[in-house]
Design a protein around this motif. Structure first.
Motif, PDB file in Angstrom:
ATOM      1  N   PHE A  97     -23.341   9.781  34.090  1.00  0.00           N
ATOM      2  CA  PHE A  97     -22.737   9.759  35.134  1.00  0.00           C
ATOM      3  C   PHE A  97     -23.741   9.200  36.422  1.00  0.00           C
ATOM      4  CE2 PHE A  97     -20.233  13.380  32.863  1.00  0.00           C
ATOM      5  CZ  PHE A  97     -19.137  12.625  33.019  1.00  0.00           C
ATOM      6  N   LYS A  98     -24.848   9.461  36.397  1.00  0.00           N
ATOM      7  CA  LYS A  98     -25.823   8.751  37.319  1.00  0.00           C
ATOM      8  C   LYS A  98     -25.886   7.541  37.817  1.00  0.00           C
ATOM      9  CE  LYS A  98     -30.973   8.638  38.559  1.00  0.00           C
ATOM     10  NZ  LYS A  98     -32.271   9.141  38.003  1.00  0.00           N
ATOM     11  N   THR A  99     -25.904   6.916  36.432  1.00  0.00           N
ATOM     12  CA  THR A  99     -25.422   5.489  36.775  1.00  0.00           C
ATOM     13  C   THR A  99     -24.158   4.790  37.475  1.00  0.00           C
ATOM     14  OG1 THR A  99     -26.540   4.961  34.870  1.00  0.00           O
ATOM     15  CG2 THR A  99     -25.077   3.361  35.713  1.00  0.00           C
ATOM     16  N   ALA A 100     -22.555   5.281  37.207  1.00  0.00           N
ATOM     17  CA  ALA A 100     -22.447   5.448  37.841  1.00  0.00           C
ATOM     18  C   ALA A 100     -21.814   5.973  39.317  1.00  0.00           C
ATOM     19  CB  ALA A 100     -20.742   6.283  36.769  1.00  0.00           C
ATOM     20  N   ARG A 101     -22.372   7.183  39.139  1.00  0.00           N
ATOM     21  CA  ARG A 101     -22.159   7.249  41.165  1.00  0.00           C
ATOM     22  C   ARG A 101     -22.659   6.534  41.970  1.00  0.00           C
ATOM     23  NH1 ARG A 101     -22.479  12.847  38.441  1.00  0.00           N
ATOM     24  NH2 ARG A 101     -24.803  12.656  38.003  1.00  0.00           N
ATOM     25  N   ALA A 102     -24.043   5.735  40.844  1.00  0.00           N
ATOM     26  CA  ALA A 102     -24.927   5.172  41.901  1.00  0.00           C
ATOM     27  C   ALA A 102     -24.118   3.492  41.983  1.00  0.00           C
ATOM     28  CB  ALA A 102     -25.696   4.818  41.306  1.00  0.00           C
ATOM     29  N   MET A 103     -23.005   3.585  41.209  1.00  0.00           N
ATOM     30  CA  MET A 103     -22.928   2.061  41.105  1.00  0.00           C
ATOM     31  C   MET A 103     -22.075   1.867  41.991  1.00  0.00           C
ATOM     32  SD  MET A 103     -24.695  -0.130  39.791  1.00  0.00           S
ATOM     33  CE  MET A 103     -23.635  -1.410  38.663  1.00  0.00           C
TER      34      MET A 103
ATOM     35  N   GLY B  11     -16.495 -15.617  33.307  1.00  0.00           N
ATOM     36  CA  GLY B  11     -16.286 -14.956  32.506  1.00  0.00           C
ATOM     37  C   GLY B  11     -16.550 -14.003  31.296  1.00  0.00           C
ATOM     38  N   ASP B  12     -17.895 -14.525  30.853  1.00  0.00           N
ATOM     39  CA  ASP B  12     -18.949 -14.284  29.530  1.00  0.00           C
ATOM     40  C   ASP B  12     -18.408 -12.282  29.793  1.00  0.00           C
ATOM     41  OD1 ASP B  12     -18.587 -15.974  28.171  1.00  0.00           O
ATOM     42  OD2 ASP B  12     -21.275 -15.838  29.056  1.00  0.00           O
ATOM     43  N   VAL B  13     -18.206 -10.669  29.473  1.00  0.00           N
ATOM     44  CA  VAL B  13     -18.301  -9.836  29.902  1.00  0.00           C
ATOM     45  C   VAL B  13     -19.907  -9.027  28.768  1.00  0.00           C
ATOM     46  CG1 VAL B  13     -17.380  -7.759  28.999  1.00  0.00           C
ATOM     47  CG2 VAL B  13     -16.208  -9.650  29.596  1.00  0.00           C
ATOM     48  N   LEU B  14     -20.955  -8.461  30.661  1.00  0.00           N
ATOM     49  CA  LEU B  14     -21.440  -7.673  29.697  1.00  0.00           C
ATOM     50  C   LEU B  14     -20.782  -5.816  29.329  1.00  0.00           C
ATOM     51  CD1 LEU B  14     -24.949  -6.853  29.759  1.00  0.00           C
ATOM     52  CD2 LEU B  14     -24.889  -6.003  31.656  1.00  0.00           C
ATOM     53  N   THR B  15     -21.223  -5.621  28.490  1.00  0.00           N
ATOM     54  CA  THR B  15     -20.912  -4.614  27.791  1.00  0.00           C
ATOM     55  C   THR B  15     -21.462  -3.537  28.230  1.00  0.00           C
ATOM     56  OG1 THR B  15     -18.720  -2.732  26.724  1.00  0.00           O
ATOM     57  CG2 THR B  15     -20.957  -4.497  25.498  1.00  0.00           C
ATOM     58  N   HIS B  16     -21.788  -1.954  28.414  1.00  0.00           N
ATOM     59  CA  HIS B  16     -22.209  -1.068  28.268  1.00  0.00           C
ATOM     60  C   HIS B  16     -22.958  -1.614  30.151  1.00  0.00           C
ATOM     61  CE1 HIS B  16     -21.199  -0.434  24.136  1.00  0.00           C
ATOM     62  NE2 HIS B  16     -22.213  -1.067  23.689  1.00  0.00           N
ATOM     63  N   ALA B  17     -22.239  -1.742  30.583  1.00  0.00           N
ATOM     64  CA  ALA B  17     -22.768  -2.533  31.813  1.00  0.00           C
ATOM     65  C   ALA B  17     -23.523  -0.937  32.480  1.00  0.00           C
ATOM     66  CB  ALA B  17     -21.937  -3.341  32.744  1.00  0.00           C
ATOM     67  N   PHE B  18     -22.791   0.250  32.498  1.00  0.00           N
ATOM     68  CA  PHE B  18     -22.962   1.739  33.098  1.00  0.00           C
ATOM     69  C   PHE B  18     -23.857   2.609  32.603  1.00  0.00           C
ATOM     70  CE2 PHE B  18     -19.854   1.343  37.556  1.00  0.00           C
ATOM     71  CZ  PHE B  18     -20.285   0.609  37.922  1.00  0.00           C
TER      72      PHE B  18
ATOM     73  N   THR C  52     -30.956   1.036  40.432  1.00  0.00           N
ATOM     74  CA  THR C  52     -33.050   1.063  40.922  1.00  0.00           C
ATOM     75  C   THR C  52     -32.647   2.497  40.921  1.00  0.00           C
ATOM     76  OG1 THR C  52     -32.655   1.268  43.268  1.00  0.00           O
ATOM     77  CG2 THR C  52     -32.393  -1.064  41.958  1.00  0.00           C
ATOM     78  N   ALA C  53     -34.197   3.300  40.501  1.00  0.00           N
ATOM     79  CA  ALA C  53     -34.689   3.716  40.736  1.00  0.00           C
ATOM     80  C   ALA C  53     -33.992   4.954  41.728  1.00  0.00           C
ATOM     81  CB  ALA C  53     -35.964   4.734  40.064  1.00  0.00           C
ATOM     82  N   GLN C  54     -34.132   3.841  43.070  1.00  0.00           N
ATOM     83  CA  GLN C  54     -33.468   3.931  44.143  1.00  0.00           C
ATOM     84  C   GLN C  54     -31.998   4.878  44.745  1.00  0.00           C
ATOM     85  OE1 GLN C  54     -35.917   1.544  44.286  1.00  0.00           O
ATOM     86  NE2 GLN C  54     -37.053   3.305  44.061  1.00  0.00           N
ATOM     87  N   GLY C  55     -31.307   4.149  43.473  1.00  0.00           N
ATOM     88  CA  GLY C  55     -29.834   3.970  43.684  1.00  0.00           C
ATOM     89  C   GLY C  55     -29.348   3.041  43.865  1.00  0.00           C
ATOM     90  N   THR C  56     -29.590   1.813  44.245  1.00  0.00           N
ATOM     91  CA  THR C  56     -29.559   0.890  44.741  1.00  0.00           C
ATOM     92  C   THR C  56     -29.163  -0.144  43.802  1.00  0.00           C
ATOM     93  OG1 THR C  56     -31.356  -0.583  45.501  1.00  0.00           O
ATOM     94  CG2 THR C  56     -30.612   0.247  46.737  1.00  0.00           C
ATOM     95  N   VAL C  57     -27.930  -1.502  43.332  1.00  0.00           N
ATOM     96  CA  VAL C  57     -27.764  -1.893  42.614  1.00  0.00           C
ATOM     97  C   VAL C  57     -28.702  -3.010  42.545  1.00  0.00           C
ATOM     98  CG1 VAL C  57     -25.879  -3.669  41.739  1.00  0.00           C
ATOM     99  CG2 VAL C  57     -25.339  -1.732  43.144  1.00  0.00           C
TER     100      VAL C  57
END
Length: 376
Positions: free
Chosen positions: A258-264, A212-219, A228-233
Motif C-alpha cells: 500500500f505504501k508504494t501504491a499510495r506514493a505512485m 511493450g515489455d512488461v515489468l510485473t510486481h511493479a509496485f 523513492t524514500a521521499q515518496g517520488t517516482v
C-alpha cells in the motif's frame, strides 16, 4: 442473438462507454450494445443494478494445476473472480509446456494464454517447503528450446517470462533477463520480467526492457521499490514508461505494498495493468483474486472506470489481442458482471499493512464465448 444482458451499467473503457444499456451476444461474439435490445429466442438475463464490463483479463496468474506446485485450477478461480482470460506467467517452460497445453489449456472452458518461461521447466520449485529459484543457475536457461516452443504455440504463447531477483535468480543478476530478451527479440514477442529483491536493482531491470515489455510486481515494497524514500517516482521509472515499458501489479505473496501504491498514485503514476499473481501460496491471502486486487486500487482512489480499464483493454493491449478486453461488436463474446458493494472491508498487503476500505468489487457472474457462465 443467443444472450442479452439487460439493464446493466455498461462500463467499457475501450469505447469510452459508461451508460445503462443492453449487451447482446451471438455466435460467440459481442453482437450489439444499445439502450434496448429485443430478440425472440435469445436468453435474457436481468442485470439491472449491476455493472457489465468486458471480460476481465488477469495478466498474471499461475494455473498449471497439477503440473507445478504453485498452480491453481483456472476454472474454479475464474468462476468466483470474474476472470474470463487467465494469463499464465511462466509456470511452464519449454521442457514441460506440451503437458500444460494438452492437460490444462486445451480442455479449459476459460481462455488461458501464456508467457513461456525461458527456464527449461518453468517455476518448478515453488512451494511452502521447497523454494528454488529457477533462474539461479544458467544451466536451466533454455533459449533455443524456448524459441522453438514459442514458435510452435503462437496461438496461446503471447510472450516470454523470466524471473530475476535474489529469490528467483540468486546472484545471477540481469543475465537471465538478457537471455530472455534475446529470445523475445528473435521470436518477435514481448517479455514479462519478474523482479524481487536485489540483485539486480529495479533500475537495472527496467533499463533493459523494450516498448511493450512488461515489468510485473511493479509496485513492490522496499527494497526494489519504484518510489523513492521521499515518496517520488524514480526518474528511471518515468523514463521507462515514456519509452513504452508497461507496469503490471502482479500482487502475489510478496509483491504489492500500500505504501508504494499510495506514493505512485499520488504522483499520477497508475499501473498499466492490475493483476493478481494468484497461485497456491497467495489465493487464501494476501492476494486472494483479481476482484480483490482491483478493489484495493478502488479504495486507494483510482476511479472504477480506470480500475476496469487496467483489467480489460490495457491488458488486451499488453497481450496484443485487440479482440479481447472490449464490448465492441465483433469482439470476443466475454463479459463480466460486477457489483460494487459499500461497507467496511479489511484489505491487507504483502508486508502486513491493513487498509479499511469502504467499497468492494465483487463478481456476479461471467459470459464466456457468448454464454452465461455463472459462479457455481
Amino acid at each position: 442473438m443467443d444472450l442479452i444482458l439487460k439493464g446493466g451499467r455498461v462500463i467499457d473503457p475501450s469505447q469510452g462507454l459508461d451508460a445503462v444499456a443492453d449487451v447482446g451476444f451471438a455466435g460467440g461474439k459481442v453482437a450489439a450494445v444499445a439502450p434496448k435490445l429485443e430478440h425472440p429466442g435469445a436468453a435474457v438475463r436481468n442485470v439491472s443494478g449491476l455493472i457489465v464490463s468486458p471480460g476481465l483479463i488477469d495478466l498474471h496468474t499461475h494455473v498449471y494445476w497439477g503440473g507445478t506446485s504453485l498452480g491453481i485450477d483456472a476454472e474454479q478461480y475464474c468462476r468466483t473472480s470474474g476472470v474470463t482470460t487467465s494469463v499464465d506467467t511462466g509456470s511452464a517452460g519449454p521442457g514441460n509446456f506440451a503437458g500444460f497445453r494438452k492437460h490444462v489449456i486445451e480442455p479449459s472452458p476459460v481462455r488461458i494464454l501464456a508467457y513461456l518461461h525461458v527456464s527449461h521447466a518453468g517455476i518448478y520449485g515453488f512451494s511452502e517447503t521447497v523454494m528454488v529459484g529457477e533462474s539461479e543457475t544458467l544451466r536451466l536457461i533454455d533459449p533455443r528450446a524456448a524459441l522453438r516452443v514459442a514458435d510452435e504455440n503462437r496461438d496461446v504463447v503471447i510472450g516470454i517470462k523470466v524471473r530475476v531477483g535474489r529469490h528467483a535468480s540468486g546472484d545471477q543478476g540481469v543475465a537471465p533477463l538478457d537471455i530472455a530478451l534475446q529470445v523475445g527479440e528473435e521470436a518477435g514477442l514481448p517479455v514479462m520480467a519478474h523482479i524481487d529483491e536485489p540483485p539486480p536493482t529495479y533500475e537495472e531491470v527496467i533499463a533493459r526492457l523494450r516498448p511493450g515489455d512488461v515489468l510485473t510486481h511493479a509496485f513492490r515494497p522496499f527494497p526494489n521499490s519504484p518510489a523513492t524514500a521521499q515518496g517520488t517516482v524514480k526518474a528511471a521509472v518515468l523514463a521507462a514508461r515514456k519509452r513504452g515499458v508497461l507496469f503490471d501489479i502482479g500482487h502475489g505473496m510478496g509483491s504489492f505494498a500500500f505504501k508504494t501504491a499510495r506514493a505512485m498514485l499520488a504522483n499520477g503514476f497508475a499501473p498499466d495493468t492490475i493483476s493478481s499473481d494468484v497461485h497456491a501460496l497467495c489465493i487464501n491471502g494476501p492476494a486472494f483474486d483479481q476482484v480483490t486486487t482491483m478493489s484495493k486500487f478502488l479504495c486507494l482512489g483510482m476511479s472504477l472506470s480506470d480500475v476496469i480499464r487496467a483489467s480489460t483493454v490495457n491488458a488486451a493491449f499488453a497481450l496484443k489481442r485487440p479482440e479481447l478486453g472490449s464490448l465492441k461488436p465483433g469482439s470476443v463474446g466475454d463479459a463480466t458482471v460486477l457489483a460494487v458493494e459499500d461497507g467496511a472491508f479489511d484489505y491487507v498487503d504483502v508486508v502486513g499493512e491493513h487498509l479499511e476500505g469502504r467499497q468492494r468489487i465483487a463478481s456476479r457472474g461471467v459470459v464466456i464465448a457468448g454464454k452465461w457462465w455463472h459462479p457455481a
